[in-house]
Design an enzyme around this catalytic site. Structure first.
Site, PDB file in Angstrom:
ATOM      1  N   TYR A 194       0.829  -1.208   0.000  1.00  0.00           N
ATOM      2  CA  TYR A 194       0.000   0.000   0.000  1.00  0.00           C
ATOM      3  C   TYR A 194       0.861   1.254   0.000  1.00  0.00           C
ATOM      4  O   TYR A 194       0.382   2.330   0.303  1.00  0.00           O
ATOM      5  CB  TYR A 194      -0.943   0.005   1.207  1.00  0.00           C
ATOM      6  CG  TYR A 194      -2.032  -1.042   1.099  1.00  0.00           C
ATOM      7  CD1 TYR A 194      -1.709  -2.390   1.112  1.00  0.00           C
ATOM      8  CD2 TYR A 194      -3.372  -0.684   0.970  1.00  0.00           C
ATOM      9  CE1 TYR A 194      -2.684  -3.360   1.010  1.00  0.00           C
ATOM     10  CE2 TYR A 194      -4.351  -1.654   0.863  1.00  0.00           C
ATOM     11  CZ  TYR A 194      -3.999  -2.986   0.880  1.00  0.00           C
ATOM     12  OH  TYR A 194      -4.966  -3.952   0.773  1.00  0.00           O
ATOM     13  N   ASP A 231     -10.690  -9.873   5.926  1.00  0.00           N
ATOM     14  CA  ASP A 231     -11.968 -10.031   5.218  1.00  0.00           C
ATOM     15  C   ASP A 231     -12.412 -11.493   5.267  1.00  0.00           C
ATOM     16  O   ASP A 231     -13.582 -11.800   5.474  1.00  0.00           O
ATOM     17  CB  ASP A 231     -11.836  -9.619   3.738  1.00  0.00           C
ATOM     18  CG  ASP A 231     -12.211  -8.165   3.514  1.00  0.00           C
ATOM     19  OD1 ASP A 231     -11.992  -7.364   4.440  1.00  0.00           O
ATOM     20  OD2 ASP A 231     -12.711  -7.840   2.416  1.00  0.00           O
ATOM     21  N   LYS A 246       5.324 -14.574   3.813  1.00  0.00           N
ATOM     22  CA  LYS A 246       5.611 -15.449   2.675  1.00  0.00           C
ATOM     23  C   LYS A 246       7.130 -15.456   2.510  1.00  0.00           C
ATOM     24  O   LYS A 246       7.673 -15.135   1.430  1.00  0.00           O
ATOM     25  CB  LYS A 246       4.870 -14.917   1.423  1.00  0.00           C
ATOM     26  CG  LYS A 246       4.898 -15.856   0.228  1.00  0.00           C
ATOM     27  CD  LYS A 246       4.115 -17.126   0.402  1.00  0.00           C
ATOM     28  CE  LYS A 246       4.220 -18.003  -0.821  1.00  0.00           C
ATOM     29  NZ  LYS A 246       3.728 -19.376  -0.594  1.00  0.00           N
ATOM     30  N   ASP A 255      -5.112  -7.429   5.005  1.00  0.00           N
ATOM     31  CA  ASP A 255      -6.373  -7.007   4.400  1.00  0.00           C
ATOM     32  C   ASP A 255      -7.166  -8.243   3.962  1.00  0.00           C
ATOM     33  O   ASP A 255      -8.354  -8.395   4.254  1.00  0.00           O
ATOM     34  CB  ASP A 255      -6.065  -6.110   3.187  1.00  0.00           C
ATOM     35  CG  ASP A 255      -7.281  -5.321   2.733  1.00  0.00           C
ATOM     36  OD1 ASP A 255      -8.292  -5.333   3.454  1.00  0.00           O
ATOM     37  OD2 ASP A 255      -7.210  -4.706   1.660  1.00  0.00           O
ATOM     38  N   ASP A 300      -0.473 -18.346   2.388  1.00  0.00           N
ATOM     39  CA  ASP A 300      -1.372 -19.291   1.706  1.00  0.00           C
ATOM     40  C   ASP A 300      -1.905 -20.328   2.692  1.00  0.00           C
ATOM     41  O   ASP A 300      -3.100 -20.659   2.693  1.00  0.00           O
ATOM     42  CB  ASP A 300      -0.679 -19.947   0.497  1.00  0.00           C
ATOM     43  CG  ASP A 300       0.768 -20.341   0.759  1.00  0.00           C
ATOM     44  OD1 ASP A 300       1.356 -19.824   1.734  1.00  0.00           O
ATOM     45  OD2 ASP A 300       1.305 -21.174   0.016  1.00  0.00           O
TER      46      ASP A 300
END
Ligand code: NAD
Length: 339
Positions: free
Chosen positions: A131, A238, A177, A234, A210
């Site tokens: 971002y 959600d 990751k 983010d 993942d």
């Protein structure tokens, strides 16, 4: 003496005004049975401002926000065309150093969730990562985005997450990751491990992003505090919101050293604008998080208890919860419980 808090209110776009007004009604109800006063300072922000002000965050609004101690923010529409103004939430997070995005996800009574007994919080680094807003088209058909991860921001958000874990179930999972993004997530991982040294009572484990998205579906109840970088957070929050039942119930806080901004996790859901149909609970719970941040813990708990009581009764249910109640019905039911 009655404490007075100056609060910035940004109603936003789409369903924003409906859910924000609902929250103000609930905050008004709780003030009547508490010993503090909220002085609301309304100003404009969001996509609807662009035609008039040429920006989604007019400077007058920023000046108003600076005079307040916290902000209640409705969801806003973010135009996606290249060159369009950056999301208001992202700008405010950076401008006011709101480095920790805190999104609690909890199973609620009478709300169908994928798995029972979920009670976790996603803490997302809020100021950098993908971002950073730094993207470029470096040749026709070739584009890059900078994923900026600094030790400073990672240490800060890790510290927040460990403190939160200490107040909860003392379990922290950091998500990355690192097998692919070895440098950027290496910086993040090292920062978490550095902070971990000061919190020996907290059980710490880690997951690749993942695997984390899969685990959230498979066994969400085993998690307590999950801390991660901006985009991963983010997505995870959600997902966690949906696993617990509905985006319409998920609230978020953006916390900095000296300021807090509180908003629903969901967006402006433009197709439901003005229909009096969506669930206001996410924004109402964001209002409760704001009171908690201000130190008005009893009042925050009153709002949460009222929401739970309405859900337990199960008579008033908005469409996302499988019912026919309107936004106003739900708001009124919560207000009645607070009284
Ligand atoms: P969205 O969250 O607005 O809506 C997705 C779907 O979730 C809706 O169609 C609806 O089915 C459901 N939903 C959302 N809120 C609900 C509620 N209160 N009650 C019941 N159901 C609800 O996501 P989107 O459609 O991807 O985004 C729409 C706009 O919102 C975009 O411009 C996006 O950029 C913006 N957005 C803003 C914020 C923010 O202001 N912080 C956050 C997310 C998205």
């Amino acid at each position: 003496m009655v404490k007075i808090y100056d609060i910035s209110v940004l109603k936003g776009d789409g369903i924003g005004p409906e859910v924000t007004e609902a929250t103000v009604r609930v905050l008004d109800a709780v003030q009547k049975v508490s010993n503090f006063k909220l002085n609301y300072l309304y100003s404009e922000a969001g996509a609807h401002c662009i035609a008039e002000y040429g920006t989604n965050l007019p400077k007058e609004t920023v000046e108003v926000i600076k005079k307040t101690v916290a902000c209640l923010k409705g969801p806003m529409t973010t135009p996606e065309e290249p060159g369009a103004p950056v999301s208001v939430a992202v700008t405010l997070r950076r401008m006011f150093g709101l480095y920790a995005n805190v999104r609690p996800c909890k199973s609620f009574p009478n709300v169908e969730s994928l798995k029972p007994d979920i009670d976790l919080v996603v803490v997302r680094e809020n100021t950098e990562g993908l971002y950073s807003g730094q993207e470029a088209l470096i040749a026709p058909g070739v584009s890059v985005a900078f994923r900026i991860i600094t030790t400073e921001a990672s240490l800060r958000v890790a510290e927040y997450a460990f403190k939160l874990a200490m107040q909860r179930k003392k379990h922290l999972t950091y998500i990355h990751k690192g097998n692919i993004l070895r440098i950027t997530d290496g910086v993040f991982k090292d920062a978490v491990k550095e902070v971990q040294k000061r919190y020996p009572e907290v059980t710490v484990d880690d997951l690749h992003i993942d695997a984390a998205t899969m685990q959230l579906i498979k066994q969400p109840a085993i998690y307590d505090v999950m801390v991660t970088t901006n985009l991963f957070g983010d997505i995870l929050s959600d997902e966690a919101a949906q696993v617990t039942g509905s985006l319409g119930l998920a609230a978020g806080a953006n916390i900095g050293e000296t300021y807090g901004m509180f908003e629903p996790v969901h967006g402006s859901a433009p197709k439901y604008t003005g229909l009096n149909r969506v669930n206001p609970i996410a924004t109402i719970l964001a209002g409760a998080m704001m009171l908690d941040y201000l130190g008005e813990k009893e009042a925050a708990k009153k709002i949460e208890d009222a929401v739970v009581a309405v859900l337990v009764e199960g008579k008033v249910r908005t469409a996302d919860l499988g019912g026919k109640a309107t936004t106003s019905d739900m708001t009124l039911a919560i207000v009645e419980k607070i009284k």
